[in-house]
Design a protein around this motif. Structure first.
Motif, PDB file in Angstrom:
ATOM      1  N   GLN A  42       0.840  -1.188  -0.095  1.00 30.11           N
ATOM      2  CA  GLN A  42       0.063  -0.098   0.037  1.00 30.11           C
ATOM      3  C   GLN A  42       0.865   1.136  -0.087  1.00 30.11           C
ATOM      4  O   GLN A  42       1.990   1.337   0.744  1.00 30.11           O
ATOM      5  CB  GLN A  42      -1.082  -0.166   1.188  1.00 30.11           C
ATOM      6  CG  GLN A  42      -2.012  -1.006   0.997  1.00 30.11           C
ATOM      7  CD  GLN A  42      -2.863  -1.068   2.460  1.00 30.11           C
ATOM      8  OE1 GLN A  42      -2.339  -0.471   3.487  1.00 30.11           O
ATOM      9  NE2 GLN A  42      -3.997  -1.546   2.605  1.00 30.11           N
ATOM     10  N   ASN A  43       0.581   2.051  -0.802  1.00 27.65           N
ATOM     11  CA  ASN A  43       1.310   3.281  -0.924  1.00 27.65           C
ATOM     12  C   ASN A  43       2.760   3.204  -1.393  1.00 27.65           C
ATOM     13  O   ASN A  43       3.682   3.597  -0.473  1.00 27.65           O
ATOM     14  CB  ASN A  43       1.110   4.357   0.381  1.00 27.65           C
ATOM     15  CG  ASN A  43      -0.247   4.716   0.313  1.00 27.65           C
ATOM     16  OD1 ASN A  43      -1.056   5.023  -0.650  1.00 27.65           O
ATOM     17  ND2 ASN A  43      -0.834   4.782   1.399  1.00 27.65           N
ATOM     18  N   ARG A  44       3.093   2.094  -1.888  1.00 27.28           N
ATOM     19  CA  ARG A  44       4.511   1.740  -2.159  1.00 27.28           C
ATOM     20  C   ARG A  44       5.418   1.225  -1.140  1.00 27.28           C
ATOM     21  O   ARG A  44       6.739   1.242  -1.016  1.00 27.28           O
ATOM     22  CB  ARG A  44       5.155   2.890  -2.958  1.00 27.28           C
ATOM     23  CG  ARG A  44       4.654   3.470  -4.243  1.00 27.28           C
ATOM     24  CD  ARG A  44       5.191   4.396  -4.806  1.00 27.28           C
ATOM     25  NE  ARG A  44       4.464   5.036  -6.189  1.00 27.28           N
ATOM     26  CZ  ARG A  44       4.648   4.156  -7.394  1.00 27.28           C
ATOM     27  NH1 ARG A  44       5.432   3.279  -7.647  1.00 27.28           N
ATOM     28  NH2 ARG A  44       3.801   4.853  -8.349  1.00 27.28           N
ATOM     29  N   HIS A  45       4.706   0.786  -0.127  1.00 26.86           N
ATOM     30  CA  HIS A  45       5.284   0.289   1.075  1.00 26.86           C
ATOM     31  C   HIS A  45       4.622  -1.218   1.463  1.00 26.86           C
ATOM     32  O   HIS A  45       3.646  -1.272   1.228  1.00 26.86           O
ATOM     33  CB  HIS A  45       5.064   1.271   2.325  1.00 26.86           C
ATOM     34  CG  HIS A  45       6.186   2.359   2.210  1.00 26.86           C
ATOM     35  ND1 HIS A  45       5.792   3.362   1.571  1.00 26.86           N
ATOM     36  CD2 HIS A  45       7.102   2.274   2.820  1.00 26.86           C
ATOM     37  CE1 HIS A  45       6.877   4.310   1.608  1.00 26.86           C
ATOM     38  NE2 HIS A  45       7.811   3.797   2.402  1.00 26.86           N
ATOM     39  N   VAL A  47       2.995  -3.466   3.683  1.00 30.91           N
ATOM     40  CA  VAL A  47       2.297  -3.441   4.910  1.00 30.91           C
ATOM     41  C   VAL A  47       2.078  -4.662   5.546  1.00 30.91           C
ATOM     42  O   VAL A  47       1.752  -4.750   6.763  1.00 30.91           O
ATOM     43  CB  VAL A  47       0.876  -2.602   4.891  1.00 30.91           C
ATOM     44  CG1 VAL A  47       1.216  -1.364   4.425  1.00 30.91           C
ATOM     45  CG2 VAL A  47       0.045  -3.325   3.679  1.00 30.91           C
ATOM     46  N   PRO A  68      10.781   1.978   1.049  1.00 31.19           N
ATOM     47  CA  PRO A  68       9.624   1.956  -0.150  1.00 31.19           C
ATOM     48  C   PRO A  68      10.008   0.657  -0.934  1.00 31.19           C
ATOM     49  O   PRO A  68      11.104  -0.068  -0.923  1.00 31.19           O
ATOM     50  CB  PRO A  68      10.308   3.031  -0.937  1.00 31.19           C
ATOM     51  CG  PRO A  68      11.479   3.918  -0.410  1.00 31.19           C
ATOM     52  CD  PRO A  68      11.701   3.165   0.835  1.00 31.19           C
ATOM     53  N   GLU A  82       6.314  -1.121 -12.004  1.00 33.49           N
ATOM     54  CA  GLU A  82       5.573   0.188 -12.186  1.00 33.49           C
ATOM     55  C   GLU A  82       4.339   0.225 -12.893  1.00 33.49           C
ATOM     56  O   GLU A  82       3.348   0.546 -12.316  1.00 33.49           O
ATOM     57  CB  GLU A  82       6.496   1.132 -12.732  1.00 33.49           C
ATOM     58  CG  GLU A  82       7.340   1.881 -11.555  1.00 33.49           C
ATOM     59  CD  GLU A  82       6.837   2.761 -10.558  1.00 33.49           C
ATOM     60  OE1 GLU A  82       5.939   3.547 -10.920  1.00 33.49           O
ATOM     61  OE2 GLU A  82       6.959   2.404  -9.401  1.00 33.49           O
ATOM     62  N   TYR A  85       2.128  -1.834 -10.774  1.00 29.70           N
ATOM     63  CA  TYR A  85       1.394  -1.201  -9.755  1.00 29.70           C
ATOM     64  C   TYR A  85       0.233  -0.185 -10.218  1.00 29.70           C
ATOM     65  O   TYR A  85      -0.694   0.315  -9.438  1.00 29.70           O
ATOM     66  CB  TYR A  85       2.457  -0.351  -9.006  1.00 29.70           C
ATOM     67  CG  TYR A  85       2.241   0.192  -7.787  1.00 29.70           C
ATOM     68  CD1 TYR A  85       1.694  -0.590  -6.559  1.00 29.70           C
ATOM     69  CD2 TYR A  85       2.071   1.511  -7.566  1.00 29.70           C
ATOM     70  CE1 TYR A  85       1.609  -0.067  -5.428  1.00 29.70           C
ATOM     71  CE2 TYR A  85       1.509   1.974  -6.222  1.00 29.70           C
ATOM     72  CZ  TYR A  85       1.468   1.033  -5.110  1.00 29.70           C
ATOM     73  OH  TYR A  85       1.236   1.821  -3.919  1.00 29.70           O
TER      74      TYR A  85
END
Length: 86
Positions: A42-45, A47, A68, A82, A85
């Protein structure tokens, strides 16, 4: 003045809850023992991830959650990730 009683049969609901609990326990066993890395991003991290990710990357949980995702992707593969995503 009167008295009112309400009887509710919760047998079926108890069965559903027990079945759900058993299903969650089976999923957790599968998730924790998978030989593949499993992640939620989520949000490039990262989780949420299974223990295999720790073995594959060599990082601990805190390190993985704070970096990240692009730190874990080889430069040659970054464009593919990318696109997925996006």
């Amino acid at each position: 003045t009167g008295t009112m009683f309400l009887l509710v049969d919760i047998t079926q609901e108890k069965r559903y809850r027990e079945a759900l609990k058993q299903s969650e326990e089976k999923y957790k066993i599968l998730f924790d023992n998978a030989q593949e890395g499993i992640v939620v991003i989520q949000n490039r991290h990262l989780v949420f991830f299974n223990p295999m990710i720790l073995k594959l990357t060599g990082y601990n949980s805190i390190e993985l959650q704070s970096m990240p995702i692009n730190n874990l992707i080889h430069d040659a593969d970054f464009h593919v990730i990318e696109e997925v995503y996006a």
